[in-house]
Design a protein around this motif. Sequence first.
Motif, PDB file in Angstrom:
ATOM      1  N   LEU A 138       0.818  -1.201   0.000  1.00 41.79           N
ATOM      2  CA  LEU A 138       0.000   0.000   0.000  1.00 41.79           C
ATOM      3  C   LEU A 138       0.853   1.253   0.000  1.00 41.79           C
ATOM      4  CD1 LEU A 138      -2.837   1.163   0.143  1.00 41.79           C
ATOM      5  CD2 LEU A 138      -2.643   1.122   2.626  1.00 41.79           C
ATOM      6  N   LEU A 139       1.824   1.305   0.887  1.00 41.32           N
ATOM      7  CA  LEU A 139       2.577   2.539   1.025  1.00 41.32           C
ATOM      8  C   LEU A 139       3.569   2.750  -0.105  1.00 41.32           C
ATOM      9  CD1 LEU A 139       3.166   2.555   4.867  1.00 41.32           C
ATOM     10  CD2 LEU A 139       1.582   3.925   3.542  1.00 41.32           C
ATOM     11  N   SER A 140       4.059   1.701  -0.684  1.00 47.70           N
ATOM     12  CA  SER A 140       4.972   1.876  -1.794  1.00 47.70           C
ATOM     13  C   SER A 140       4.230   1.911  -3.105  1.00 47.70           C
ATOM     14  CB  SER A 140       6.019   0.760  -1.818  1.00 47.70           C
ATOM     15  OG  SER A 140       5.406  -0.493  -1.937  1.00 47.70           O
ATOM     16  N   GLY A 169      -0.443  16.664   5.099  1.00 51.74           N
ATOM     17  CA  GLY A 169      -0.193  16.872   6.521  1.00 51.74           C
ATOM     18  C   GLY A 169      -0.502  15.708   7.417  1.00 51.74           C
ATOM     19  N   ALA A 170      -1.301  14.761   6.940  1.00 49.39           N
ATOM     20  CA  ALA A 170      -1.713  13.634   7.784  1.00 49.39           C
ATOM     21  C   ALA A 170      -2.133  12.477   6.898  1.00 49.39           C
ATOM     22  CB  ALA A 170      -2.858  14.041   8.697  1.00 49.39           C
ATOM     23  N   VAL A 171      -1.827  11.265   7.366  1.00 51.08           N
ATOM     24  CA  VAL A 171      -2.188  10.079   6.597  1.00 51.08           C
ATOM     25  C   VAL A 171      -2.641   8.991   7.560  1.00 51.08           C
ATOM     26  CG1 VAL A 171       0.195   9.247   6.586  1.00 51.08           C
ATOM     27  CG2 VAL A 171      -1.402   8.399   4.868  1.00 51.08           C
ATOM     28  N   THR A 172      -3.632   8.217   7.122  1.00 53.36           N
ATOM     29  CA  THR A 172      -4.142   7.099   7.902  1.00 53.36           C
ATOM     30  C   THR A 172      -4.097   5.848   7.048  1.00 53.36           C
ATOM     31  OG1 THR A 172      -5.627   8.519   9.187  1.00 53.36           O
ATOM     32  CG2 THR A 172      -6.139   6.164   9.126  1.00 53.36           C
ATOM     33  N   VAL A 173      -3.627   4.753   7.626  1.00 51.53           N
ATOM     34  CA  VAL A 173      -3.621   3.463   6.960  1.00 51.53           C
ATOM     35  C   VAL A 173      -4.513   2.520   7.754  1.00 51.53           C
ATOM     36  CG1 VAL A 173      -2.248   1.507   6.198  1.00 51.53           C
ATOM     37  CG2 VAL A 173      -1.277   3.794   6.089  1.00 51.53           C
ATOM     38  N   ASP A 174      -5.499   1.953   7.099  1.00 48.96           N
ATOM     39  CA  ASP A 174      -6.432   1.006   7.710  1.00 48.96           C
ATOM     40  C   ASP A 174      -6.184  -0.356   7.074  1.00 48.96           C
ATOM     41  OD1 ASP A 174      -8.519  -0.437   8.740  1.00 48.96           O
ATOM     42  OD2 ASP A 174     -10.073   1.028   8.256  1.00 48.96           O
ATOM     43  N   GLU A 208      -5.751  -5.848  11.032  1.00 48.37           N
ATOM     44  CA  GLU A 208      -4.511  -5.473  11.722  1.00 48.37           C
ATOM     45  C   GLU A 208      -4.644  -4.194  12.530  1.00 48.37           C
ATOM     46  OE1 GLU A 208      -1.896  -7.289  11.926  1.00 48.37           O
ATOM     47  OE2 GLU A 208      -2.365  -8.827  10.441  1.00 48.37           O
ATOM     48  N   GLY A 209      -5.481  -3.263  12.068  1.00 46.71           N
ATOM     49  CA  GLY A 209      -5.649  -2.029  12.816  1.00 46.71           C
ATOM     50  C   GLY A 209      -5.477  -0.801  11.953  1.00 46.71           C
ATOM     51  N   ILE A 210      -5.535   0.351  12.626  1.00 44.32           N
ATOM     52  CA  ILE A 210      -5.426   1.650  11.973  1.00 44.32           C
ATOM     53  C   ILE A 210      -4.150   2.326  12.449  1.00 44.32           C
ATOM     54  CG2 ILE A 210      -6.492   3.920  11.727  1.00 44.32           C
ATOM     55  CD1 ILE A 210      -9.206   2.576  12.084  1.00 44.32           C
ATOM     56  N   PHE A 211      -3.405   2.871  11.505  1.00 43.45           N
ATOM     57  CA  PHE A 211      -2.127   3.508  11.808  1.00 43.45           C
ATOM     58  C   PHE A 211      -2.161   4.929  11.248  1.00 43.45           C
ATOM     59  CE2 PHE A 211      -1.698  -0.996  10.990  1.00 43.45           C
ATOM     60  CZ  PHE A 211      -1.078  -1.463  12.147  1.00 43.45           C
ATOM     61  N   ARG A 212      -1.661   5.881  12.026  1.00 39.80           N
ATOM     62  CA  ARG A 212      -1.694   7.277  11.622  1.00 39.80           C
ATOM     63  C   ARG A 212      -0.306   7.889  11.705  1.00 39.80           C
ATOM     64  NH1 ARG A 212      -6.506   6.556  14.551  1.00 39.80           N
ATOM     65  NH2 ARG A 212      -8.395   7.040  13.313  1.00 39.80           N
ATOM     66  N   GLY A 213      -0.066   8.854  10.833  1.00 43.77           N
ATOM     67  CA  GLY A 213       1.207   9.544  10.836  1.00 43.77           C
ATOM     68  C   GLY A 213       1.112  10.827  10.042  1.00 43.77           C
ATOM     69  N   SER A 214       2.230  11.520   9.925  1.00 45.10           N
ATOM     70  CA  SER A 214       2.244  12.788   9.207  1.00 45.10           C
ATOM     71  C   SER A 214       2.467  12.615   7.717  1.00 45.10           C
ATOM     72  CB  SER A 214       3.335  13.707   9.784  1.00 45.10           C
ATOM     73  OG  SER A 214       4.616  13.083   9.657  1.00 45.10           O
ATOM     74  N   SER A 215       2.983  11.448   7.302  1.00 44.46           N
ATOM     75  CA  SER A 215       3.211  11.199   5.883  1.00 44.46           C
ATOM     76  C   SER A 215       3.314   9.695   5.655  1.00 44.46           C
ATOM     77  CB  SER A 215       4.508  11.869   5.412  1.00 44.46           C
ATOM     78  OG  SER A 215       5.640  11.168   5.913  1.00 44.46           O
ATOM     79  N   PRO A 216       3.001   9.228   4.441  1.00 45.48           N
ATOM     80  CA  PRO A 216       3.170   7.801   4.165  1.00 45.48           C
ATOM     81  C   PRO A 216       4.616   7.361   4.303  1.00 45.48           C
ATOM     82  CG  PRO A 216       2.658   9.021   2.164  1.00 45.48           C
ATOM     83  CD  PRO A 216       2.438   9.954   3.303  1.00 45.48           C
ATOM     84  N   ASP A 217       5.545   8.249   3.954  1.00 45.38           N
ATOM     85  CA  ASP A 217       6.965   7.923   4.106  1.00 45.38           C
ATOM     86  C   ASP A 217       7.296   7.635   5.568  1.00 45.38           C
ATOM     87  OD1 ASP A 217       6.346  10.018   2.008  1.00 45.38           O
ATOM     88  OD2 ASP A 217       8.315   9.397   1.287  1.00 45.38           O
ATOM     89  N   ALA A 218       6.771   8.483   6.463  1.00 44.16           N
ATOM     90  CA  ALA A 218       7.058   8.318   7.893  1.00 44.16           C
ATOM     91  C   ALA A 218       6.444   7.033   8.436  1.00 44.16           C
ATOM     92  CB  ALA A 218       6.541   9.524   8.667  1.00 44.16           C
ATOM     93  N   LEU A 219       5.228   6.704   7.991  1.00 42.57           N
ATOM     94  CA  LEU A 219       4.597   5.463   8.448  1.00 42.57           C
ATOM     95  C   LEU A 219       5.406   4.250   8.012  1.00 42.57           C
ATOM     96  CD1 LEU A 219       0.730   5.792   7.965  1.00 42.57           C
ATOM     97  CD2 LEU A 219       2.004   5.579  10.082  1.00 42.57           C
ATOM     98  N   LEU A 220       5.869   4.274   6.791  1.00 39.72           N
ATOM     99  CA  LEU A 220       6.649   3.153   6.284  1.00 39.72           C
ATOM    100  C   LEU A 220       7.941   2.989   7.068  1.00 39.72           C
ATOM    101  CD1 LEU A 220       6.581   1.016   4.042  1.00 39.72           C
ATOM    102  CD2 LEU A 220       7.883   2.590   2.626  1.00 39.72           C
TER     103      LEU A 220
END
Length: 199
Positions: A8-10, A92-97, A101-113
């Motif tokens: 998803l993130l890549s 400014g904000a990204v959410t991955v569902d 597995e759950g929901i993950f939040r961060g400031s950017s997809p790069d940061a979440l990865l």
Amino acid sequence: MKLWLATLLSILILSGCSSAPPQPPMASDSWELHQQTLSQLKDWTLKGKIGIRTPQDSQSANLKWVQASDNYQIDIRGPWGQGGASLYGNPGAVTVDVAGEGIFRGSSPDALLEEYLGWHLPVSQFYWWIRGLPAPGPSSTLILEQNRLSLLRQAGWQVEFLAYHSGSPTLPRKLRLQHGQLTILIVIHDWISGAAPDV
């Protein structure tokens, strides 16, 4: 979960990749004009398939990406709608569902990865690559075919544009992205100008 999140993130993004060079439709406009046209394309919906392959595993899924200016939603679903994940947000904000597995939040997809997988990948640049453009910023090496990208090397990635849709503007139909032992194949069946109103 890690493979789904990486996919998803890549994008992100049918194994059995073709090695044939891309054959974009005959282009009458220059590369410079084509870049200007695609840079103005900021609202779209694309639908297709995405596959990711590593030495340990490979998976494929359905892909839907809705972009409305700076807002986006990217859905990846397994066969017949099973499983998968959704990525949505803005710069400014990204959410991955991730299903199950759950929901993950961060400031950017790069940061979440980086946080959840320990990988540093230029996820934000895929926004440009999916349209057939080099991303602004990092230096890049380009090979053009009929005034369209055939090969792009940027930020440690190699992006091959294996096929294009006809029409105007000319948009990618099949891309292969490689970084080390990670390979992502994206096959886009439909490009629709204009974003869904609920994004």
